[in-house]
Structure formats: C-alpha cells, structure tokens
Design a protein around this motif. Structure first.
Motif, PDB file in Angstrom:
ATOM      1  N   ARG A   1       0.825  -1.209   0.000  1.00 27.86           N
ATOM      2  CA  ARG A   1       0.000   0.000   0.000  1.00 27.86           C
ATOM      3  C   ARG A   1       0.860   1.260   0.000  1.00 27.86           C
ATOM      4  O   ARG A   1       0.533   2.255  -0.645  1.00 27.86           O
TER       5      ARG A   1
ATOM      6  N   PHE B   1      -5.713  -5.293   5.663  1.00 25.03           N
ATOM      7  CA  PHE B   1      -6.787  -4.965   6.594  1.00 25.03           C
ATOM      8  C   PHE B   1      -7.439  -3.635   6.275  1.00 25.03           C
ATOM      9  O   PHE B   1      -6.821  -2.754   5.707  1.00 25.03           O
TER      10      PHE B   1
ATOM     11  N   SER C   1      -4.077   4.833   8.061  1.00 26.75           N
ATOM     12  CA  SER C   1      -4.002   3.397   7.998  1.00 26.75           C
ATOM     13  C   SER C   1      -2.705   2.883   7.407  1.00 26.75           C
ATOM     14  O   SER C   1      -2.529   1.682   7.288  1.00 26.75           O
TER      15      SER C   1
ATOM     16  N   GLU D   1     -10.753   6.895  -3.192  1.00 26.25           N
ATOM     17  CA  GLU D   1     -11.438   6.696  -1.913  1.00 26.25           C
ATOM     18  C   GLU D   1     -12.353   5.479  -2.027  1.00 26.25           C
ATOM     19  O   GLU D   1     -12.824   5.146  -3.121  1.00 26.25           O
TER      20      GLU D   1
ATOM     21  N   HIS E   1      -6.035  -5.693  -2.729  1.00 28.38           N
ATOM     22  CA  HIS E   1      -6.935  -5.873  -1.590  1.00 28.38           C
ATOM     23  C   HIS E   1      -7.203  -7.351  -1.307  1.00 28.38           C
ATOM     24  O   HIS E   1      -8.057  -7.684  -0.499  1.00 28.38           O
TER      25      HIS E   1
ATOM     26  N   HIS F   1     -10.009  -0.670   8.315  1.00 28.86           N
ATOM     27  CA  HIS F   1     -10.724  -0.224   9.514  1.00 28.86           C
ATOM     28  C   HIS F   1     -12.215  -0.176   9.217  1.00 28.86           C
ATOM     29  O   HIS F   1     -12.617   0.069   8.079  1.00 28.86           O
TER      30      HIS F   1
HETATM   31  C1  HEM Z   1      -8.681   1.342  -6.608  1.00 26.14           C
HETATM   32  C2  HEM Z   1      -8.815   2.207  -5.619  1.00 26.14           C
HETATM   33  C3  HEM Z   1      -8.372   1.953  -4.204  1.00 26.14           C
HETATM   34  C4  HEM Z   1      -9.027   2.389  -3.100  1.00 26.14           C
HETATM   35  C5  HEM Z   1     -10.316   3.194  -3.079  1.00 26.14           C
HETATM   36  C6  HEM Z   1      -8.294   1.914  -1.960  1.00 26.14           C
HETATM   37  C7  HEM Z   1      -8.658   2.174  -0.640  1.00 26.14           C
HETATM   38  C8  HEM Z   1      -8.150   1.496   0.434  1.00 26.14           C
HETATM   39  C9  HEM Z   1      -8.649   1.601   1.778  1.00 26.14           C
HETATM   40  C10 HEM Z   1      -9.783   2.518   2.223  1.00 26.14           C
HETATM   41  C11 HEM Z   1      -7.956   0.738   2.547  1.00 26.14           C
HETATM   42  C12 HEM Z   1      -8.157   0.442   4.019  1.00 26.14           C
HETATM   43  C13 HEM Z   1      -7.398   1.378   4.855  1.00 26.14           C
HETATM   44  C14 HEM Z   1      -7.640   1.115   6.304  1.00 26.14           C
HETATM   45  O1  HEM Z   1      -8.746   1.318   6.780  1.00 26.14           O
HETATM   46  O2  HEM Z   1      -6.706   0.698   6.997  1.00 26.14           O
HETATM   47  C15 HEM Z   1      -6.997   0.088   1.696  1.00 26.14           C
HETATM   48  C16 HEM Z   1      -6.087  -0.849   2.115  1.00 26.14           C
HETATM   49  C17 HEM Z   1      -5.113  -1.381   1.294  1.00 26.14           C
HETATM   50  N1  HEM Z   1      -4.866  -1.031  -0.008  1.00 26.14           N
HETATM   51 FE1  HEM Z   1      -6.063   0.065  -1.196  1.00 26.14          FE
HETATM   52  N2  HEM Z   1      -7.209   1.215  -2.380  1.00 26.14           N
HETATM   53  C18 HEM Z   1      -7.202   1.228  -3.750  1.00 26.14           C
HETATM   54  C19 HEM Z   1      -6.235   0.666  -4.554  1.00 26.14           C
HETATM   55  C20 HEM Z   1      -5.112   0.029  -4.087  1.00 26.14           C
HETATM   56  C21 HEM Z   1      -3.969  -0.319  -4.880  1.00 26.14           C
HETATM   57  C22 HEM Z   1      -3.799  -0.015  -6.367  1.00 26.14           C
HETATM   58  C23 HEM Z   1      -3.078  -0.939  -4.054  1.00 26.14           C
HETATM   59  C24 HEM Z   1      -1.708  -1.488  -4.350  1.00 26.14           C
HETATM   60  C25 HEM Z   1      -1.283  -1.870  -5.529  1.00 26.14           C
HETATM   61  C26 HEM Z   1      -3.699  -1.000  -2.752  1.00 26.14           C
HETATM   62  C27 HEM Z   1      -3.188  -1.649  -1.662  1.00 26.14           C
HETATM   63  C28 HEM Z   1      -3.808  -1.755  -0.442  1.00 26.14           C
HETATM   64  C29 HEM Z   1      -3.357  -2.654   0.605  1.00 26.14           C
HETATM   65  C30 HEM Z   1      -2.261  -3.700   0.487  1.00 26.14           C
HETATM   66  C31 HEM Z   1      -4.167  -2.404   1.703  1.00 26.14           C
HETATM   67  C32 HEM Z   1      -4.080  -3.072   3.087  1.00 26.14           C
HETATM   68  C33 HEM Z   1      -3.144  -2.252   3.951  1.00 26.14           C
HETATM   69  C34 HEM Z   1      -2.802  -2.888   5.273  1.00 26.14           C
HETATM   70  O3  HEM Z   1      -3.300  -3.944   5.635  1.00 26.14           O
HETATM   71  O4  HEM Z   1      -1.966  -2.296   5.995  1.00 26.14           O
HETATM   72  N3  HEM Z   1      -4.908  -0.373  -2.794  1.00 26.14           N
HETATM   73  N4  HEM Z   1      -7.129   0.579   0.417  1.00 26.14           N
END
Ligand code: HEM
Ligand SMILES: *[C@@H]1O[C@H](CO)[C@@H](O)[C@H](O)[C@H]1NC(C)=O
Ligand SMILES: CC(=O)N[C@H]1CO[C@H](CO)[C@@H](O)[C@@H]1O
Length: 317
Positions: free
Chosen positions: A49, A188, A83, A155, A184, A190
């Motif tokens: 992330r 995790f 996060s 978002e 995803h 929240h």
């Molecule tokens: C397409 C639109 C995307 C949205 C709207 C989005 C939004 C989010 C949100 C809201 C979270 C949760 C944050 C929390 O509450 O802790 C999250 C987690 C995460 N996102 Fe995305 N994301 C997007 C795309 C991506 C992309 C392109 C990647 C990486 C290539 C990515 C990787 C991750 C990872 C690995 C997590 C988990 C983080 C953790 O467990 O520490 N996301 N994302």
C-alpha cells in the motif's frame, strides 16, 4: 504533447541499473524484506500500500517515507494515511540499512528504488503472488507536503468513472486499475471505511448497499458493531486473507467486495468482463498485475537535479 512525454518518460529506468554500483542489491533487499515478513505478516500489505500511495501522490520518489519536521507536514501525516501501517515504513528503513551496511553500496541506492520496485515486488512474492523483474534508477524526491496528497488518492466510496479517471491521470488504463485493485487480496481495513455499506444510518442517505452479499454484510456487522473501537481492522479478503491471489475477483462475483470501489468493478457492466476473466485465469491476472505494477513504478520518476539519494529515507539530506 511532446514536452509532457519528455517530462514523464525521459527517466532512464532499467533492469540492471545497479549492476556496477551495488551488484547484489536485489538479494540484499529481498533478505531484509523476508526477515521482516517472517516477523510480521503485515509487512506485505503495509509495504504494498505504501508503494501505491507513494507513486500516486507525487510520483515514485519515496516522499511518503519522509517524516514531518517543524512546520512542514509531510505526506504521511495526511488523514488518508492513518491506515498506512508502520511496518511498511520500517521495511524500507531496514532494507536501506542492509544495503548501506555493504561498503560499496552505501548511499548509492535510492529509497524510491528500494520501496517502489524491490520491496513491493518482494512482498507480493512472499505472500504467494508472482515475482517479476523490476526497473531501477529512480532518485528520491526533494519535497513531501500534505497538499500534494489532496485529490490524488482513490477513496473507498468512489464509482467506476472516478476510479478510472484518477488512474488515467497517472497513465493507467481501467484494466490496469482493476488488476491493481487485487492488492486488496491482502491486508486490513478499519471498520469506518465500509460501515456505510452495511448499516442503514440515516435513511434515505445511507442504505445498506444492495450489491453486497447479505451473509457477508451480516458477518461484517458482527466484526464491526456500531460504535466499534476505531482501531479495529478486519481482513479485506475474507477467504484467503494471507495469500496474494485472484480470490479477490471471485469474491467480487459473490458480492463480497469490501468497499464500493471494489464491488463496483463487478456491478458495473463495463468492468465486469475483466473481473470475470481475472477470476477464472490466475495467470492472466498475474500478467496484468505485473504489467500494471511496472507502469505505476514509472510515474513521475526523478532523475538528475530533480532528486538525490537520501541517506536516511525518513529525512531529506
Ligand atoms: C482502486 C482504488 C483503491 C481504493 C479506493 C483503496 C482504498 C483502500 C482503503 C480505504 C484501505 C483500508 C485502509 C484502512 O482502513 O486501513 C486500503 C487498504 C489497502 N490497499 Fe487500497 N485502495 C485502492 C487501490 C489500491 C492499490 C492499487 C493498491 C496497491 C497496488 C492498494 C493496496 C492496499 C493494501 C495492500 C491495503 C491493506 C493495507 C494494510 O493492511 O496495511 N490499494 N485501500
Ligand atoms: C454470497 O456468498 C456465498 C459465499 O460466501 C455464495 O455462495 C453466495 O452465492 C453469495 N450470494 C450472492 C447473492 O452472490
Ligand atoms: C504511519 C503514519 O505515519 N501515519 C500517520 C498518518 O497521519 C496521521 C495524522 O493524520 C498520523 O497521526 C499518523 O501517525
């Protein structure tokens, strides 16, 4: 058009960039990342992330790692970062220390290359995803501001048009965006990020999202009761939370995407064919993911006077 082209693509990234400078750099980073991963699984989602946020905010320049100092509030202190798990930052700091422990490599490898290319690739592989060759040769950026974050990150309540346009701004296609969303498959969220989808708060403003699987919504309400402790975070992939795979797309077919931005990829007819394809073809998904990760890694690359190699990834030299 030509000027734009030069500005964003003149950087000479290449696979063997460190061949004569620090020939063993990829092994050194992989060993450090593996060690950290063995201590805590969060290393994988946190680093992946962090890579995404770094590149989408002002280009892949490790500016996300920089700590705020004095009056300058850095990117990482934006509310959207709440996060960003500390383990992602720690992974880069540890890998940089391992590289710098080798005399000929000391201060020769950028934080951006460590995070954006090598560590992000390594955590995907450690979590069971594909491994791939990465392009190197980025410099670290010279600024990091709160303002640069605004409007650049997707978002969780975004619809397909909004998601597509945010990625298009960075030179990525809708199919790249769909493949990347499978990140995803790990990590995790929240409870507040999706609670609107599972509760009827203030009808008619929020209604339980009809595209969500009712059994899944019930499970989510169980894990995230109203007034839950805001620190509670749950697995984004309820089926294979610790494996980087195409289960993410199978979940979408079952109405089990956690965010609107996930589920819309299936509920919108324009993106559904890609979801169905990735759901039934792990190899096809992996190829699309690798290609999209490589494209993200080319966003806003710094070379020459536009950057340097930070001695400490968390502070400007
Ligand atoms: C397409 C639109 C995307 C949205 C709207 C989005 C939004 C989010 C949100 C809201 C979270 C949760 C944050 C929390 O509450 O802790 C999250 C987690 C995460 N996102 Fe995305 N994301 C997007 C795309 C991506 C992309 C392109 C990647 C990486 C290539 C990515 C990787 C991750 C990872 C690995 C997590 C988990 C983080 C953790 O467990 O520490 N996301 N994302
Ligand atoms: C809800 O999810 C389950 C798997 O957990 C699946 O068997 C069922 O078909 C899904 N329902 C809908 C309406 O997609
Ligand atoms: C990991 C990290 O640095 N998170 C920061 C994100 O931003 C908030 C403020 O909005 C900080 O409190 C966190 O420490």
């Amino acid at each position: 058009i030509y000027v734009y082209f030069l500005k964003w693509h003149s950087a000479q990234l290449r696979r063997n960039y460190y061949a004569n400078i620090c020939p063993n750099v990829e092994n050194i980073v992989r060993n450090a990342v593996t060690k950290k991963f063995q201590q805590t699984f969060v290393t994988a989602p946190a680093t992946l992330r962090l890579f995404f946020h770094d590149c989408f905010i002002q280009g892949c320049d490790a500016s996300i790692i920089v700590a705020s100092s004095g009056n300058n509030k850095a990117e990482k202190d934006h509310p959207d970062n709440l996060s960003l798990a500390g383990d992602g930052f720690d992974t880069v700091i540890k890998a940089k220390a391992a590289v710098d422990a080798v005399p000929r490599c000391r201060n020769k490898v950028s934080c951006a290359d460590i995070l954006v290319a090598m560590a992000a690739r390594d955590v995907v592989a450690l979590a069971g995803g594909p491994s791939y060759a990465v392009e190197l040769g980025r410099l670290d950026g010279l600024s990091s501001t709160l303002a640069s974050v605004n409007g650049n990150l997707p978002e969780p309540d975004h619809n397909l048009n909004k998601l597509t346009s945010l990625f298009a701004k960075r030179g990525l296609t809708r199919n790249d965006m769909i493949a990347l969303s499978a990140a995803h498959s790990l990590g995790f969220s929240h409870c507040d990020k999706f609670s609107k989808r599972v509760y009827n708060f203030l009808p008619p403003r929020y209604k339980m999202d009809p595209t969500m699987n009712k059994t899944y919504a019930k499970q989510l309400r169980g894990m995230c009761p109203k007034n839950v402790d805001p620190r509670v975070a749950i697995n984004m992939d309820p089926v294979t939370p610790r494996t980087f795979d195409n289960q993410y797309f199978k979940n979408l077919q079952n109405g089990m995407g956690l965010f609107t931005s996930d589920q819309v990829l299936y509920s919108d007819k324009r993106s559904r064919p890609a979801v169905n394809f990735y759901a039934q073809n792990q190899k096809g998904f992996e190829n699309a993911f690798i290609s999209a990760m490589t494209k993200v890694g080319r966003i806003g690359v710094r070379t020459g006077a536009k950057g340097n190699i930070r001695r400490n990834c968390a502070a400007f030299n």
